[in-house]
Design a protein around this motif. Structure first.
Motif, PDB file in Angstrom:
ATOM      1  N   VAL A   1      32.329  69.038  29.379  1.00  0.00           N
ATOM      2  CA  VAL A   1      33.276  68.583  30.653  1.00  0.00           C
ATOM      3  C   VAL A   1      32.271  68.366  31.594  1.00  0.00           C
ATOM      4  CG1 VAL A   1      34.740  69.183  32.255  1.00  0.00           C
ATOM      5  CG2 VAL A   1      35.215  69.701  29.881  1.00  0.00           C
TER       6      VAL A   1
ATOM      7  N   PRO B   1      33.842  63.964  37.769  1.00  0.00           N
ATOM      8  CA  PRO B   1      35.037  63.450  37.208  1.00  0.00           C
ATOM      9  C   PRO B   1      35.294  61.891  37.169  1.00  0.00           C
ATOM     10  CG  PRO B   1      35.747  64.542  39.010  1.00  0.00           C
ATOM     11  CD  PRO B   1      34.250  64.707  39.014  1.00  0.00           C
TER      12      PRO B   1
ATOM     13  N   SER C   1      32.154  60.249  34.896  1.00  0.00           N
ATOM     14  CA  SER C   1      32.288  60.264  33.385  1.00  0.00           C
ATOM     15  C   SER C   1      33.082  59.442  32.572  1.00  0.00           C
ATOM     16  CB  SER C   1      32.242  61.834  33.242  1.00  0.00           C
ATOM     17  OG  SER C   1      33.278  62.240  33.775  1.00  0.00           O
TER      18      SER C   1
ATOM     19  N   ARG D   1      41.614  63.314  37.393  1.00  0.00           N
ATOM     20  CA  ARG D   1      40.468  62.741  36.719  1.00  0.00           C
ATOM     21  C   ARG D   1      39.817  63.901  35.772  1.00  0.00           C
ATOM     22  NH1 ARG D   1      39.789  59.012  41.107  1.00  0.00           N
ATOM     23  NH2 ARG D   1      38.184  60.501  42.240  1.00  0.00           N
ATOM     24  N   GLN D   2      39.586  65.006  36.368  1.00  0.00           N
ATOM     25  CA  GLN D   2      39.102  66.254  35.833  1.00  0.00           C
ATOM     26  C   GLN D   2      39.569  66.431  34.816  1.00  0.00           C
ATOM     27  OE1 GLN D   2      36.117  66.661  34.730  1.00  0.00           O
ATOM     28  NE2 GLN D   2      35.048  67.831  36.195  1.00  0.00           N
TER      29      GLN D   2
ATOM     30  N   GLY E   1      39.184  64.641  31.818  1.00  0.00           N
ATOM     31  CA  GLY E   1      38.068  64.863  31.126  1.00  0.00           C
ATOM     32  C   GLY E   1      38.143  65.697  30.115  1.00  0.00           C
TER      33      GLY E   1
ATOM     34  N   CYS F   1      30.870  73.603  30.165  1.00  0.00           N
ATOM     35  CA  CYS F   1      31.317  72.953  31.243  1.00  0.00           C
ATOM     36  C   CYS F   1      30.061  72.905  32.280  1.00  0.00           C
ATOM     37  CB  CYS F   1      32.471  73.752  31.767  1.00  0.00           C
ATOM     38  SG  CYS F   1      33.770  74.270  30.695  1.00  0.00           S
TER      39      CYS F   1
ATOM     40  N   PRO G   1      31.822  71.822  36.479  1.00  0.00           N
ATOM     41  CA  PRO G   1      33.007  71.050  36.369  1.00  0.00           C
ATOM     42  C   PRO G   1      34.118  71.262  37.432  1.00  0.00           C
ATOM     43  CG  PRO G   1      33.431  73.308  35.239  1.00  0.00           C
ATOM     44  CD  PRO G   1      32.004  73.248  35.596  1.00  0.00           C
TER      45      PRO G   1
END
Length: 338
Positions: A96, A100, A103, A161-162, A165, A179, A182
């Protein structure tokens, strides 16, 4: 969480050759790293920028090959695998990322992003129906809504968005997720939501996390144990509360003194380190921290300290010739650095 190590790292080293640095000189990014990661555990990794955290993550993902030492994942050396065995292993460790948005591919929908790993791992979810059903399951698992698979990354908030991910990382049902900062790009309220999501997923799925962060309050909230890195080496490791409340290494103590405390009545001296972080191309002899350490003596310049165990807490170790006063009973930890 079980006591059986899923990941065992011993004496890991990695040196990068730097053009123009001179013959025989290189940047030792990893300098004898040793630790275990247990099943269902969150292991926090902290340290200043440039200490080697990202290199360690890339090495564990097999994006870098170490110069020495060993990595055992569920008893297997992943660097010895080839072909189909290597491809199958790569499913087990996912990532992760910090940003966000950067990626995620802005030209792909959320559903396409989550399902993208299946293009490589074709044995999973062979039919379109299977893939669609699994995407909806993953969206629900990370707290997104039905129909979100048709939307593009720019249509979501940073926290959402995270979550995409995280869903992508979970698509291959990994055993370990690395992570890398993150939540650092998220607002504080959203950080808490994403951290709680990661905790919930760990309880449901039994996944292990290597959690890299500069934010010590975040690490204290999520991690079971903590590794403290300085200039390519681990200077201290132990249970989170032990390291935060009773740091043994002077560098750890300086880091922890700057961390916010939940106890309003706590009186903690803020330790300000003197001097600049040495260049990793030309680190100090002996203990790499000695040029900034208020406890350093001539002995610190002649040899690098080995990890030693606090007899009151066998899981708590520090690599220091002159640990803080309450840890004067440190004993040699042995060859594995635990």
């Amino acid at each position: 969480m079980t006591d059986t190590p899923l990941l065992e790292v011993r004496d890991l080293t990695k040196t990068f050759q730097v053009p123009g640095a001179g013959k025989g000189r290189g940047l030792r990014a990893l300098n004898g790293i040793s630790f275990d990661l247990k099943r269902g555990e969150t292991l926090g990794l902290v340290g200043e920028s440039g200490c080697g955290k990202s290199t360690l993550a890339r090495t564990l993902l097999m994006l870098e090959r170490p110069d020495g030492g060993s990595v055992r994942f569920d008893g297997v050396d992943p660097f010895a695998l080839k072909g189909a065995e290597l491809l199958a292993w790569r499913r087990r460790v996912q990532m992760v990322f910090q940003d966000p948005f950067a990626s995620l591919n802005a030209r792909m929908t959320a559903g396409e992003i989550i399902g993208e790993p299946w293009r490589t791992h074709r044995s999973l979810h062979r039919t379109a129906g299977e893939r669609s059903a699994r995407i909806r399951e993953l969206l629900d698992l990370v707290g997104l809504r039905k129909g979100d698979e048709q939307r593009y990354p720019q249509e979501f908030s940073g926290g959402q968005r995270q979550r995409i991910g995280i869903a992508r990382a979970l698509a291959l049902s990994p055993d370990v997720i690395i992570c890398d900062e993150p939540v650092s790009a998220l607002d504080l309220s959203v950080q808490a939501q994403v951290l709680n999501l990661l905790n919930d997923l760990q309880r449901q799925l039994g996944v292990s996390y290597l959690f890299i962060s500069h934010d010590l309050s975040v690490v204290r909230h999520v991690a079971d144990r903590v590794l403290v890195m300085y200039l390519g080496g681990i200077v201290e490791q132990g249970d989170t509360e032990s390291v935060f409340n009773r740091a043994l290494h002077p560098y750890s103590a300086a880091l922890m003194s700057a961390a916010p405390s939940l106890d309003a009545d706590a009186r903690r001296e803020h330790i300000v380190l003197q001097g600049e972080l040495p260049s990793p191309l030309s680190p100090p002899s002996g203990c790499r921290f000695r040029t900034r350490c208020w406890k350093a003596t001539d002995a610190c310049a002649s040899a690098a300290p080995e990890a030693a165990v606090d007899p009151r807490d066998p899981g708590h170790t520090a690599a220091c010739f002159h640990p803080l006063e309450d840890a004067s009973g440190l004993v040699a930890a042995g060859g594995d650095g635990r």
